[in-house]
Each structure stands twice: as C-alpha cells, then as structure tokens.
Design a protein around this motif. Structure first.
Motif, mmCIF file in Angstrom:
data_model
loop_
_atom_site.group_PDB
_atom_site.id
_atom_site.type_symbol
_atom_site.label_atom_id
_atom_site.label_comp_id
_atom_site.label_asym_id
_atom_site.label_seq_id
_atom_site.Cartn_x
_atom_site.Cartn_y
_atom_site.Cartn_z
ATOM 1 N N TRP A 78 -41.767 13.950 -6.143
ATOM 2 C CA TRP A 78 -41.268 13.037 -7.177
ATOM 3 C C TRP A 78 -42.458 12.419 -7.914
ATOM 4 O O TRP A 78 -43.401 11.987 -7.267
ATOM 5 N N LEU A 79 -42.356 12.350 -9.222
ATOM 6 C CA LEU A 79 -43.372 11.645 -10.001
ATOM 7 C C LEU A 79 -42.882 10.218 -10.212
ATOM 8 O O LEU A 79 -41.760 10.009 -10.677
ATOM 9 N N LEU A 80 -43.720 9.231 -9.895
ATOM 10 C CA LEU A 80 -43.306 7.830 -10.034
ATOM 11 C C LEU A 80 -43.930 7.179 -11.259
ATOM 12 O O LEU A 80 -43.519 6.112 -11.680
ATOM 13 N N GLN A 81 -44.927 7.821 -11.808
ATOM 14 C CA GLN A 81 -45.596 7.220 -12.956
ATOM 15 C C GLN A 81 -46.565 8.201 -13.576
ATOM 16 O O GLN A 81 -47.184 9.002 -12.871
ATOM 17 N N THR A 82 -46.710 8.129 -14.897
ATOM 18 C CA THR A 82 -47.855 8.775 -15.539
ATOM 19 C C THR A 82 -48.297 7.873 -16.676
ATOM 20 O O THR A 82 -47.487 7.159 -17.266
ATOM 21 N N ARG A 83 -49.575 7.868 -16.906
ATOM 22 C CA ARG A 83 -50.102 7.081 -18.032
ATOM 23 C C ARG A 83 -51.453 7.675 -18.408
ATOM 24 O O ARG A 83 -52.057 8.405 -17.615
ATOM 25 N N ASP A 84 -51.919 7.337 -19.609
ATOM 26 C CA ASP A 84 -53.258 7.778 -20.000
ATOM 27 C C ASP A 84 -54.236 7.139 -19.018
ATOM 28 O O ASP A 84 -54.187 5.924 -18.810
ATOM 29 N N GLY A 85 -55.104 7.950 -18.419
ATOM 30 C CA GLY A 85 -55.953 7.445 -17.341
ATOM 31 C C GLY A 85 -57.104 6.603 -17.850
ATOM 32 O O GLY A 85 -57.689 6.898 -18.890
ATOM 33 N N LYS A 86 -57.397 5.549 -17.105
ATOM 34 C CA LYS A 86 -58.600 4.773 -17.423
ATOM 35 C C LYS A 86 -59.803 5.606 -17.005
ATOM 36 O O LYS A 86 -59.724 6.397 -16.074
ATOM 37 N N ARG A 87 -60.889 5.441 -17.720
ATOM 38 C CA ARG A 87 -62.037 6.301 -17.457
ATOM 39 C C ARG A 87 -63.315 5.583 -17.818
ATOM 40 O O ARG A 87 -63.298 4.620 -18.592
ATOM 41 N N THR A 88 -64.402 6.095 -17.299
ATOM 42 C CA THR A 88 -65.700 5.525 -17.661
ATOM 43 C C THR A 88 -66.022 5.960 -19.090
ATOM 44 O O THR A 88 -65.404 6.891 -19.628
ATOM 45 N N ALA A 89 -67.034 5.335 -19.650
ATOM 46 C CA ALA A 89 -67.448 5.705 -20.996
ATOM 47 C C ALA A 89 -67.919 7.151 -21.030
ATOM 48 O O ALA A 89 -67.604 7.905 -21.956
ATOM 49 N N GLN A 90 -68.644 7.542 -19.989
ATOM 50 C CA GLN A 90 -69.152 8.919 -19.935
ATOM 51 C C GLN A 90 -67.980 9.906 -19.925
ATOM 52 O O GLN A 90 -67.979 10.903 -20.657
ATOM 53 N N LEU A 117 -40.020 -0.707 -23.751
ATOM 54 C CA LEU A 117 -39.787 -0.390 -22.330
ATOM 55 C C LEU A 117 -41.032 -0.610 -21.465
ATOM 56 O O LEU A 117 -40.956 -0.530 -20.250
ATOM 57 N N GLY A 118 -42.163 -0.881 -22.103
ATOM 58 C CA GLY A 118 -43.415 -0.903 -21.357
ATOM 59 C C GLY A 118 -43.889 0.533 -21.184
ATOM 60 O O GLY A 118 -43.095 1.476 -21.281
ATOM 61 N N GLY A 119 -45.176 0.700 -20.934
ATOM 62 C CA GLY A 119 -45.739 2.045 -20.815
ATOM 63 C C GLY A 119 -45.108 2.819 -19.664
ATOM 64 O O GLY A 119 -44.768 4.001 -19.798
ATOM 65 N N LYS A 120 -44.937 2.135 -18.531
ATOM 66 C CA LYS A 120 -44.416 2.847 -17.361
ATOM 67 C C LYS A 120 -42.985 3.294 -17.608
ATOM 68 O O LYS A 120 -42.625 4.455 -17.371
ATOM 69 N N GLY A 121 -42.151 2.390 -18.123
ATOM 70 C CA GLY A 121 -40.748 2.715 -18.363
ATOM 71 C C GLY A 121 -40.603 3.826 -19.394
ATOM 72 O O GLY A 121 -39.819 4.768 -19.227
ATOM 73 N N ALA A 122 -41.388 3.728 -20.471
ATOM 74 C CA ALA A 122 -41.304 4.744 -21.529
ATOM 75 C C ALA A 122 -41.655 6.112 -20.959
ATOM 76 O O ALA A 122 -40.982 7.111 -21.235
ATOM 77 N N ASN A 123 -42.700 6.155 -20.147
ATOM 78 C CA ASN A 123 -43.118 7.452 -19.608
ATOM 79 C C ASN A 123 -42.182 7.960 -18.512
ATOM 80 O O ASN A 123 -42.034 9.176 -18.352
ATOM 81 N N LEU A 124 -41.552 7.062 -17.760
ATOM 82 C CA LEU A 124 -40.555 7.528 -16.788
ATOM 83 C C LEU A 124 -39.400 8.188 -17.543
ATOM 84 O O LEU A 124 -38.890 9.239 -17.149
ATOM 85 N N GLY A 125 -39.011 7.555 -18.677
ATOM 86 C CA GLY A 125 -37.961 8.139 -19.509
ATOM 87 C C GLY A 125 -38.398 9.482 -20.076
ATOM 88 O O GLY A 125 -37.655 10.469 -20.060
ATOM 89 N N GLU A 126 -39.637 9.526 -20.556
ATOM 90 C CA GLU A 126 -40.151 10.757 -21.171
ATOM 91 C C GLU A 126 -40.228 11.888 -20.140
ATOM 92 O O GLU A 126 -39.868 13.031 -20.430
ATOM 93 N N MET A 127 -40.687 11.554 -18.942
ATOM 94 C CA MET A 127 -40.763 12.594 -17.899
ATOM 95 C C MET A 127 -39.359 13.086 -17.545
ATOM 96 O O MET A 127 -39.147 14.279 -17.330
ATOM 97 N N THR A 128 -38.402 12.151 -17.521
ATOM 98 C CA THR A 128 -37.015 12.548 -17.235
ATOM 99 C C THR A 128 -36.549 13.533 -18.312
ATOM 100 O O THR A 128 -35.951 14.569 -18.036
ATOM 101 N N ARG A 129 -36.875 13.203 -19.586
ATOM 102 C CA ARG A 129 -36.488 14.069 -20.707
ATOM 103 C C ARG A 129 -37.144 15.447 -20.590
ATOM 104 O O ARG A 129 -36.567 16.458 -20.960
ATOM 105 N N LEU A 130 -38.378 15.476 -20.053
ATOM 106 C CA LEU A 130 -39.088 16.757 -19.924
ATOM 107 C C LEU A 130 -38.617 17.566 -18.715
ATOM 108 O O LEU A 130 -39.090 18.672 -18.488
ATOM 109 N N GLY A 131 -37.730 16.978 -17.910
ATOM 110 C CA GLY A 131 -37.222 17.694 -16.742
ATOM 111 C C GLY A 131 -38.163 17.641 -15.544
ATOM 112 O O GLY A 131 -38.042 18.419 -14.600
ATOM 113 N N ILE A 132 -39.107 16.710 -15.596
ATOM 114 C CA ILE A 132 -40.012 16.526 -14.453
ATOM 115 C C ILE A 132 -39.285 15.646 -13.425
ATOM 116 O O ILE A 132 -38.598 14.697 -13.813
ATOM 117 N N PRO A 133 -39.391 15.954 -12.123
ATOM 118 C CA PRO A 133 -38.613 15.181 -11.149
ATOM 119 C C PRO A 133 -39.050 13.714 -11.058
ATOM 120 O O PRO A 133 -40.167 13.431 -10.635
#
Ligand code: PEP
Ligand code: MG
Length: 908
Positions: free
Chosen positions: A342-354, A30-46
């Motif tokens: 409404w939540l439109l997306q969640t993903r593991d956030g990109k971050r600096t090395a620090q 589903l791609g990361g975005k699609g998988a997480n939209l599905g997962e959030m739906t399953r968790l009852g997040i709007p």
C-alpha cells in the motif's frame, strides 16, 4: 447547499472540478498529502480507502475559535460509511472493526510539524474482537498502546515523557531492549498504566467511543496548524500562515502484522547527491512512525527485494511511475500488510542543493522537463548552499576522526557542542557557532536546529526528522553516528575512550558523514561541479541582465571570471592604498604642505596603482573593467585622533625620563612629527564625513589625485596591450551630484588619457562614467548623462542618502528594532527599496535614456547580489548587476529567474 468540506480519495475528479481543474488549487484545498492520495487512487496505485477533510474546514475551525462546524462532522460521518463499505469493515464493530489513521497534510509539506494519530477506533471491546479475529494478541495490544500514547500526547496534550517512562520501566522489568520484545502480559500492563496516565493527567478516562476519538483527533490536527512549532517552521520556510491544513482519514493498514509485513520510506533518487536509484529505509514488522523516528535500526531499501522480491519489484515500478507522473523526484511512504503493498503518501522529495541541481540536469537529459523548468526549479538558496565552505584537504588529513554517520546534508560545519535546542539558540544569539548534538531530533527541536551551523545525531536514518529538516534548510548534518554515546543528563558525549562536554568544539562533514574532534579548517567550495556548470549555463542563455563582479585585486578578478563574471563593475581603488607598503606614501600625499611634495608622493603611488590595474586587465582580458576614482574621506587613511593623542602622551612621558641628549632629540623629533600629524588629522575632521569631502569632491579639490589615477589606468592598459591583452578600462567618478562636477573631472581624465596615448603612441578606448549615489544625481540624471558614457547606481550610498540613514549607524542600533517590530519589512541596505531608492533609479534611468537610449547602466551596491533586488534591477531595465565574486553564481540564476518571471507576466 452547504460547501463540500470532505472529499473521498476516489472523488479527486470532483475536488478538481470544484477549483476549475487547477491542480495547485487542489493542493491548497486538500493539502499536498490529500491531493496526492487522491491522484494515486485515480492512477490505480494501491492506496487504502479514506478521505480528506479540507484545509478550508481547518480555516473555518480557526475562525470559529475551535468549534468544528456540524456540517463538517456530518460529512465526515458519511465518508466514514463509504470507507466502511470500501473496506468491508465497520468503525467500532468489535467483530469486524475498521481502524483509521488521522494524518495532517498542508499544501506545502512541513515534516513532523503537525500531528498524526494512528489506530483510531480501538477500545477494550474492539481489542477483544480483533484478537479473536486475527489471533494475533501481541499485534492488537501493541496497536492499542500506540493509540493511547498518541492520542494522549497529541490530542490530550500530555507530555510524551509520561508514556515513555512507563515503556522504559516495562522494558527494564522484562529485561528487553526494544518495545517489540514486550510480551502480551507486559503490553497489558503497559496499557493499564497508560490509561492511568491519561486519567491522572487529563482528569478524564481514555475515550472509548471511536467517533469521539475521531472527532477529537481531527480537531487536534487543526489545532496543531496554529501550534508554536508549526508556526516557527512556516516562518522559517516562508509558508503563509493562512493556508490551513487538510486532515486525511485513512483506513489503517498494518506493517506490524508479522514477518510478511513491513513499512518504509523511500525517495525515487538519492536525496543527498541526486544520483538515480531508489534510496530509503524499511523495517520488517513495524509501523511507519518507527522508521521516521529513527529509534530502530532500519534496513536500506535496496534490500527490500531480497526479503520480499515481488513487493520490491512492484514498489520500484510504482516509484518510477510516480516520478514520471509528477516529473520530479518522489518521496514515498509505504506499508506492506500481509504481503500486500500500500502506498500511504507521495510528494516531491526534499533534497540537498547538490541533489536539486543534479536531478534537474538529469531530468532534462531524460526528456522529462525542459531547460527552462530546470532553471526554474533551482532557487538562489540552493546555489548559496552549494557555496558553503568545505573542509580543507590537508587539515582533514591531520584531523582526528572520531565517528562516521550518514552524510545526509552536505557542507562543513565547525562549532561548539550544545545538547539542547534552547541552549543552541542562546549561544547563537551570543554570536557563538553551535553544533546541535542529540540522540535524534524531534519537531520541537527545530528552533535549535536553525540556530546551529550543523546537526549531529547518534541515531536515525536518511529519512529521519533531523535529515529532512537539515536538508530543507541547508544545514550540514550527519545522522545515525552510532559510535557516539550521548548522555543528555550528564551532558557528555562519549566516543571510544574520549569524552566531549558541552561547549567543546567539533567538526562535521555532511558530505561524507565524518565527525572530527575539535576545529577543522575550512576552505572555499569546489565550484567546478559539471551539473552546476550546465545549469548556470542554461541560466546564462535565459537571462538578459549582465553580471559583473566587484573586485579590487587580480586574484579576486580571476575567481570572479571563473564564477562567470562578465567584467568588473566596481574596483574600489582605495583598497589598493591600505597595503603596508602604500599607506605611508598615501599619508605623505595627504599631509603634504605643498603641491610639490604632494606630487612627489603621488609619483610614488603611481607604480603601485599601475601594477594593480594591469593585473585586473589581464584577468578580465576582453571584458570591461570599471575603475572608480578614490572615494572615501581622506582622514580614513590617517591614524585615529585617539591613537595619536596616546602616542603624544607616551612620548612626553618618555621625554621626561630620557637618559641622554641623543634620546631626547629623537623623542622630540617624534613628538614634533606626531603633533603635526595630529594637527593635520584635526584639520581634516568633519562632523559628518559621510556627507563631507569625499567622492568626486576630492578630485575637485585635488585634481592631481584624479590625474594620477587616470594616468595609472591608461598606462596599465597600454602596458598590457603590449602583451596582447585586450584591456577595456572604464573610469568611474563617484558621488557626483551635479553635471558640472562630472564635466570637470571628465576633462582632467581625458587630458591625462590623451597624454598617455601620445607618450606611448597607442590608441585606447576612453570611457568615462559616473555613479549615481545621491538623490539629486538621480533627479538631474539627464544633465549628468550628457557627460557620461555609463551610469552605475551605488545603491549603498543611494540608500543611505535617500533614507537619510547612515548604514553603519543604523545597522548597529535602531534598524534591528525596526525590523523586529515590523516598521520595516526588510533591511533596505540588503534588499533594494522599490518605493524610494528603486523609484529614483527608475526616474534617473528613464530620463537619462531619453537623451542616450542605449546608455549602459549597472548597480554596484550590495544589492547587486541579492535575488529580490536583482529582480527589480531587471524590471528597471538595467544593463547589469555587479556583486562580490562569491555571489556571482547566485546573481546569474536570479537574473534568469527575473527574465522568466517577466516572460510569465507578459504572457498573462
Ligand atoms: C555604493 O555606494 O553603492 C557603492 C558601491 O560604493 P561604496 O559602497 O564603496 O560606497
Ligand atoms: Mg558609494
């Protein structure tokens, strides 16, 4: 039955079952975005209703050369009906229209690389109906112009400039600065002009059929997977090209409905420092793209609760929930439509090395992940980027600070200003260091960002494109430095009363957000960060491979130990002979006509050597110090032939015009000495010095060279023992190809060690080993091992001699062609070649260990600091790797990863 190409967000269970419950494969499907939209739906997040067209459909589309299979479309239409039912709206129905967004989403996020089309479903009739239904003409017309603009640029491939020109003209006519200030009449004119742009550029009118809009948008997203910029990004990020992207069709929710609506992007922790607490930006009455594009000045997420208290609290709670659900820092997009979140997306956030290190350590402390997982999450590249230079404090104080922006990606960068990405690439290819300076960056700029040492923008926030990409690739960046006025057409950046042109030097500090004029001095990074120390400590507990340093001087050894080295794996003694006080003595030794004179010169070298070794022993108190006997061909210590020839010509000319006898005599003496030296140099000339009189062969020819070094080593050990230092010298003989060589040298070293011990009345450990650097040594390793207390694989030479390629010659000529044309996948001088060189190591080690099962064996070539090579060293069962001091933290982590990988494959 045809395969399932489409899953609704509320069908995440079915999608997961189809891949045997494996979440990683759900993300692939589903791609990361699609998988997480599905997962959030399953968790009852709007999450707004919608569905995902799978990455498998994208691959099918590519393999059918751009034809969307009928079954895919049929399933899309069915899913649209379901979405209509869920929203209570109808796609294309002017009285109650459903609008959708079409968003790309691959397994691994590729920020801004692929395309998105919003507000699909609008046409003239729907617009009218929506205006009647909402009573908000401005909002509906603004959405319509966005659709035509995005559809035009993304689907019809019309350069966005044509649309931007229309908008600029409209703003100028209306005398306003922001698009949102355009009136209904202005927007109506813009829409007409946009339609004219579409007709003129694409030779067809803007499609009014919503289904046609949807179909074309899905195909455009699939095509963008194969687009150049996505391809370049995957190449740089190491993402496979055959994954394909999912397409998410999501019911539109509007953050630009009015002042009770908003849109924003936020991370659940600070992506720059890793500190806990929400971090991000939002805008009231705007669409999501406005935040990311960095065009409007955003507000910090901490202010959301001030404007919308309930939404602020609800969002904070959802962020927390998502973070603990995914056990990692989340990067979320949200929209508030008329007071509903409404939540439109969640993903593991990109971050600096620090931030990566800080978050991993904090998550362990919070009990969310264990130590092993924390170590696994940190990559060698993270550690490398923490080793980026920093600005030197005194230089910073003297530097002229010209602006401050957001500190979005740490590290100090000094370079010449380039205003466009192509120029940045060209200059980088010419060997110049470049700072890319832009008002903001776009996905098309990525090649230039990668070619630059730093990125500076005058607008944009922490989640802007520039910030995301810079963080991901470890480029120092400062964004939103609004004091800078960048004029791309005159290629000038003005700040206050100063102006900088392209090619001028600038320095940026991505850790503080400061921008300085000119070049600011940089210095070594601060490696005493407590989180980093904790994480590397965990890596040390996991790894079984030792890590030593290649260090030739006391100061290097001190630094290496601070960075975690467990001894010195290679001290190249020849580096000690190049000092200005030592080289003349060395030259005298080499050119000595008799043994007596040679011994006299050698006697002069002894104190220098003893002093240097003592320093190493002090720094490494209680840890092994491997000292290699002199290795390079002797001519390397003599002046070059050309230089001598020039000196002789010069002396001859001066002799001709010498004013008096005294000068003449002096010149003659010099001429005589130089001519003799030239003869010496000539006599040592070898047609192939790399394979000539070097390594152990020097000691075989001149045993006194071995003897003096052995004496210096053991005298230094005896000297520091008197200071209470536990010196552990190990003497290493280079370039051995036969057991007899080692046996002979061993006798010389043992003899001298015994003499020193007797003179000083002291017992010292006498450990003598050899380097394995030529294929024959690897093949007769068992015989050699009979005389060796340890082995150290000199993989620089072993690579040269196995491939039959001189490293210096290869790297400056044909090797780059081999790499670009794909003859070689990787540079064997940087990453160990498992098929040839690695195989020799394996053979040598196995056969030597039949004789001496616990033989200590290391690697001390450049490969000792390369993560991929370290993994191989672990697998071959080596005892340690040895690398330059700054690579030590990387090696410690890579060695832990190697052990974890081995455990995983043992479990599998
Ligand atoms: C080697 O050959 O790998 C080695 C460490 O020796 P040098 O690089 O000094 O030849
Ligand atoms: Mg070598």
């Amino acid at each position: 039955m045809s395969p399932t190409w489409v899953y609704r967000f509320d069908q995440i269970d079915e999608a997961q079952e189809s891949v045997d419950g494996d979440w990683d494969r759900v993300r692939g499907l589903l791609g990361g975005k699609g998988a997480n939209l599905g997962e959030m739906t399953r968790l009852g997040i709007p999450v707004p209703p919608g569905f995902t067209v799978t990455a498998a459909a994208c691959n099918e589309y590519s393999s059918r050369k751009g034809t969307l299979p009928d079954e895919v479309w049929t399933q899309v239409v069915d899913a649209m009906h379901a979405t209509e039912a869920q929203t209570g709206r109808v796609f294309g129905d002017p009285s109650n229209p459903l609008l959708v967004a079409c968003r790309s989403g691959a397994k691994f996020s590729m920020p801004g690389m692929m395309d998105t089309v919003l507000d699909i479903g609008l046409n003239d009739e729907v617009v009218e109906g929506m205006i009647r239904a909402t009573g908000n003409e401005h909002f509906v017309l603004d959405s319509y112009r966005r659709l035509i603009q995005m559809f035009g640029s993304v689907v019809l491939d019309i350069n966005d400039e044509h649309f931007e020109r229309v908008l600029t003209a409209a703003r100028e006519r209306a005398g306003v600065v922001e698009d949102s200030a355009l009136t209904v009449d202005d927007l109506t004119a813009v829409i007409d002009d946009f339609k004219a742009v579409v007709l003129r550029r694409s030779k067809a009118p803007f499609p009014t059929d919503p289904h046609e809009q949807l179909n074309a948008s899905i195909r455009a997203v699939f095509e963008s997977w194969d687009g150049k910029r996505a391809h370049d990004y995957r190449q740089a990020a190491g993402i496979a090209h055959d994954l394909g992207t999912g397409v998410n069709i999501v019911a539109m929710v509007f953050g630009n409905y009015g002042d009770d609506s908003a849109t924003g992007v936020a991370m659940s922790r600070n992506a720059t420092t890793g500190q806990p607490g929400l971090e991000g930006d939002f805008l009231i009455n705007a669409q999501g793209e406005d935040v990311v594009a960095g065009i409007r000045q955003t507000r910090p997420i901490s202010e959301l609760s001030d404007v919308m208290p309930e939404i602020g609290a609800q969002f904070a709670q959802i962020a927390q929930r998502l973070e603990s659900h995914y056990s990692d820092m989340q990067d979320m997009e949200f929209t508030v439509e008329q007071g509903k979140l409404w939540l439109l997306q969640t993903r593991d956030g990109k971050r600096t090395a620090q931030a990566a290190v800080q978050i991993a350590v904090d998550l362990v402390a919070e009990g969310v992940i264990d130590v092993t997982e924390a170590v696994r999450r940190i990559t060698p590249a993270h550690i490398e980027s923490l080793l980026h230079p920093q600005f030197d404090e005194p230089s910073i104080r003297e530097a002229t600070k010209i602006a401050t922006g957001l500190n979005v990606s740490p590290g100090a960068a000094v370079g010449q200003i380039a205003f466009d990405p192509d120029l940045a690439v060209r200059w980088a290819e010419e060997g110049r260091t470049v700072i890319l300076v832009r008002p903001e960056t776009r996905p098309d700029d990525v090649h230039g960002m990668l070619a630059s040492v730093g990125i500076l923008t005058s607008s944009g926030g922490r989640t802007s494109h520039a910030a995301l990409v810079a963080r991901q690739f470890g480029r120092p960046a400062v964004v939103g430095a609004s004091e800078l006025h960048i004029n791309l057409s005159s290629r000038i950046v003005a700040v206050g009363n100063r102006q900088f042109v392209e090619g001028d030097w600038m320095s940026i500090d991505g850790g503080t957000g400061s921008v300085f004029a000119g070049k600011v001095e940089t210095c070594e990074p601060d490696l005493d960060d407590p989180a980093l120390a904790t994480l590397l400590g965990w890596a040390d507990e996991i790894r079984t491979l030792g890590v030593r340093a290649n260090a030739d001087e006391g100061s290097d050894a001190v630094r290496a130990r601070r960075l975690g080295a467990e001894g010195i794996g290679l001290c190249r003694t020849e580096h000690m002979f190049f000092g200005t006080d030592r080289l003349p003595v060395m030259q005298r030794m080499i050119t000595a006509p008799t043994a007596v004179e040679r011994n006299a010169a050698i006697g002069e070298l002894l104190p220098f050597q003893r002093h240097d070794f003592a320093e190493l022993f002090r720094a490494m108190d209680g840890q092994p110090v491997v000292i290699r006997l002199l290795d390079p061909p002797l001519h390397e210590f003599l002046p070059s032939r050309d230089e001598l020839q020039m000196q002789i010509t010069d002396l001859q000319l001066r002799l001709r015009s010498a004013p008096n006898l005294e000068t003449m005599t002096s010149l003659l003496e010099q001429l005589d000495a130089t001519t003799t030296l030239l003869a010496q140099v000539d006599s040592r000339r070898e047609s192939n010095p790399m394979l000539g009189l070097r390594g152990v062969r020097l000691g075989m020819q001149y045993p006194e060279i071995t003897r003096i070094q052995a004496r210096a080593i053991f005298e230094a050990a005896a000297e520091v023992a008197g200071e209470g230092i536990d010196a552990r010298p190990e003497v290493m003989v280079p370039l051995v190809c036969d057991a007899a060589e080692l046996a002979t040298q061993r006798a010389v070293i043992e003899g001298e060690a015994a003499a020193v011990m007797a003179e000083r009345d002291i017992e010292l450990p006498v450990i003598i080993g050899t380097m394995i650097e030529v294929p024959r040594a690897a093949l007769v390793a068992e015989e050699i091992a009979a005389h060796a207390d340890f082995f150290s694989f000199g993989t620089n030479d072993l690579t040269q001699t196995t491939f039959g390629m001189s490293r210096d010659d290869a790297e400056t000529s044909f090797l780059s062609d081999y790499l670009t044309t794909g003859v070689f996948e990787v540079n064997p001088f940087a990453t160990l070649d498992p098929k040839g060189v690695g195989r020799l190591i394996d053979i040598a080690l196995k056969s030597a260990r039949t004789l001496t099962p616990d033989l200590v064996a290391g690697v001390c070539g450049e490969h000792g600091g390369d993560p991929a090579s370290i993994a191989l060293c672990h697998d071959y069962g080596l005892t340690y790797v040895s690398c330059s001091p700054f690579r030590i933290p990387v090696a410690r982590l890579a060695a832990a990863h190697a052990e974890l990988a081995a455990r995983e494959s043992a479990d599998a």
